[in-house]
Design a protein around this motif. Structure first.
Motif, short mmCIF file in Angstrom:
data_model
loop_
_atom_site.label_atom_id
_atom_site.label_comp_id
_atom_site.label_asym_id
_atom_site.label_seq_id
_atom_site.Cartn_x
_atom_site.Cartn_y
_atom_site.Cartn_z
N SER A 249 -6.14 0.60 6.41
CA SER A 249 -7.27 0.71 6.57
C SER A 249 -6.91 0.42 8.09
CB SER A 249 -8.47 0.51 6.21
OG SER A 249 -8.08 -0.85 6.91
N ARG B 274 -8.86 -6.11 0.49
CA ARG B 274 -7.87 -4.65 1.05
C ARG B 274 -6.15 -5.32 0.87
NH1 ARG B 274 -8.98 0.00 1.53
NH2 ARG B 274 -7.38 0.33 2.39
N GLY C 189 1.35 3.04 -2.87
CA GLY C 189 1.11 3.81 -3.73
C GLY C 189 -1.00 2.79 -3.88
N MET C 190 -2.17 4.12 -4.36
CA MET C 190 -3.34 3.60 -4.43
C MET C 190 -3.33 2.25 -5.45
SD MET C 190 -4.88 4.63 -2.15
CE MET C 190 -6.88 4.51 -2.94
N ASN C 191 -2.06 1.76 -6.49
CA ASN C 191 -2.69 0.92 -6.97
C ASN C 191 -2.31 -0.20 -6.12
OD1 ASN C 191 -0.31 3.25 -7.46
ND2 ASN C 191 -0.05 2.21 -9.93
N ASP C 192 -1.93 -0.22 -5.39
CA ASP C 192 -2.12 -1.72 -4.56
C ASP C 192 -3.39 -1.98 -4.32
OD1 ASP C 192 0.69 -3.33 -4.71
OD2 ASP C 192 0.82 -2.53 -2.33
N VAL C 193 -3.86 -0.65 -3.36
CA VAL C 193 -5.37 -0.88 -2.79
C VAL C 193 -6.34 -1.24 -4.04
CG1 VAL C 193 -7.25 -0.03 -1.68
CG2 VAL C 193 -4.72 0.65 -1.20
N TYR C 194 -6.22 -0.53 -4.80
CA TYR C 194 -6.95 0.07 -6.45
C TYR C 194 -7.07 -2.19 -6.52
CZ TYR C 194 -8.17 4.16 -6.02
OH TYR C 194 -7.57 5.92 -5.87
N HIS D 144 -1.58 3.67 2.57
CA HIS D 144 -2.82 3.62 2.46
C HIS D 144 -3.59 2.20 3.26
CE1 HIS D 144 -2.49 6.57 -0.04
NE2 HIS D 144 -1.64 5.67 -0.65
N ALA E 35 0.85 -1.13 0.30
CA ALA E 35 -0.11 0.31 0.29
C ALA E 35 0.76 1.35 -0.07
CB ALA E 35 -0.90 -0.10 1.25
#
Length: 377
Positions: free
Chosen positions: A265, A241, A227-232, A263, A225
């Motif tokens: 949770s 997630r 970058g948001m690439n991982d999350v998406y 990023h 996480a």
């Protein structure tokens, strides 16, 4: 025997934290005694004396996340390269560099990195290597340099599918071969982890192969996480997630360390806490790549062991510490937070992370601890 003295002694040992005119007696790879210079000079008259010249005598610093493969990249420019997001930074710069890195290049990077680390008082590194031009033998080449120059190191190779199945397989084998060698050698100067790049470049099938090849030999060292690439990618392709993916793939645990974790949770933090998984924060790199700010204060509140790395942005841990503190204050919108967490990461937690791999105590000057001693201005 060596006697390091004539300086202010900071031990990081609660039993004997400070001496105005202190000294450390070193017997081979371990500390024999700490105390006042006058007392130790009288006790060990034949010891070779190292004069601190009024400097600060303290434990060697520890960097829990760096990248030797970028050792020759400082000052490098790529014509026409103008990244606008994190994926473009990776593909256009770092992956481009490591796709051209031979074994000779890896060795050269290792020399540059380790010498810089020693100059900056860093005596232990956790490195995460990538050289997709020439993978087999790369960790062993780095190991040879670390042994020659005398730095303590925990090494792994970055498994990724970004360059195809063959290269991915070679990366898995390099990790497994080196982890097996390190386990057999049981050398307290060189240890191994099992590396992985970001989750968006690793499928569940590859995770299965990694876990099988590792066979419980060591923990994993993976970017998570950042970058948001991982999350998406995790949400779109796996319905969960990143933290959940790692749990389902049996990667988490007390010897596993996750890089960045920007990023994630609160529920993922709970997973890390319950599994005893470690986290490493790299403030300057995160700011330079514009990927966000790791929730360091929240990770502390959750009771997660989080240490300080540099991601090879610098080898100066004190510079990284200086950036970490205002970064967290800015992110929290509070000017009076973060000091205890920032200093605790560098001076306490990094040593706790080391304790999960290395036998001799690090980050402290006391009898029986590793003889990792530095003199600072």
């Amino acid at each position: 025997m060596l006697l390091v003295g004539n300086g202010r002694l900071i031990t990081r040992d609660e039993a004997f934290p400070y001496a105005e005119d202190g000294a450390v007696a070193l017997d081979g790879e371990v500390i024999k005694e700490v105390g006042a210079l006058s007392e130790l000079r009288a006790k060990y008259p034949d010891a070779e004396f190292v004069d601190a010249r009024g400097g600060v005598i303290m434990p060697g610093l520890i960097n829990v996340h760096t990248h030797i493969y970028s050792g020759l990249a400082r000052g490098l420019a790529i014509d026409g390269f103008n990244p606008t997001n994190f994926l473009e930074v990776l593909d256009g710069q770092w992956w481009y560099i490591d796709r051209h890195l031979t074994l000779d290049g890896t060795r050269a990077c290792a020399y540059a990195t380790v010498l810089d680390c020693i100059r900056d008082g860093v005596t232990t590194i956790f490195d995460h290597h990538a050289s997709f031009c020439e993978i087999p033998g790369s960790l062993f080449a780095i190991k040879d340099v670390c042994q020659e120059l005398g730095i303590r190191a925990n090494l792994c190779y970055e498994v990724s599918e970004r360059d195809g199945a063959e290269k991915c397989g070679q990366a898995i084998r390099e990790n497994a071969d080196f982890a097996r060698w390190a386990k057999e050698q049981d050398d307290d100067m060189i240890k191994a982890m099992f590396g992985g790049h970001a989750l968006f470049t690793i499928s569940d099938k590859t995770f299965e192969q990694m876990v099988k090849a590792n066979d419980g030999m060591t923990g994993f060292h993976i970017h998570v996480a950042e970058g948001m690439n991982d999350v998406y990618d995790s949400l779109r392709n796996y319905g969960c997630r990143p933290g959940n993916r790692l749990l389902y793939n049996r990667v988490l645990g007390e010897k596993t360390m996750l890089g960045h974790c920007i990023h994630i949770s609160p529920a993922e933090m709970d997973i890390l806490r319950e599994t005893g998984t470690m986290v490493c924060h790299n403030p300057e790199s995160n700011m330079g790549n514009a990927v966000g700010c790791s929730p360091v204060l929240q990770l502390f509140q959750k009771g997660i062991l989080i240490g300080l790395g540099t991601d090879a942005y610098t080898h100066d841990m004190l510079e990284s510490l200086k950036v970490l503190l205002p970064m967290q204050r800015h992110n929290a919108c509070l000017p009076n937070v973060g000091w205890r967490e920032a200093t605790g990461m560098l001076f306490e937690n990094n040593a706790k992370i080391c304790a999960r791999y290395f036998k001799k105590p690090l980050g402290v000057l006391k009898p029986g601890a590793a003889a990792d001693v530095i003199i600072m201005d």
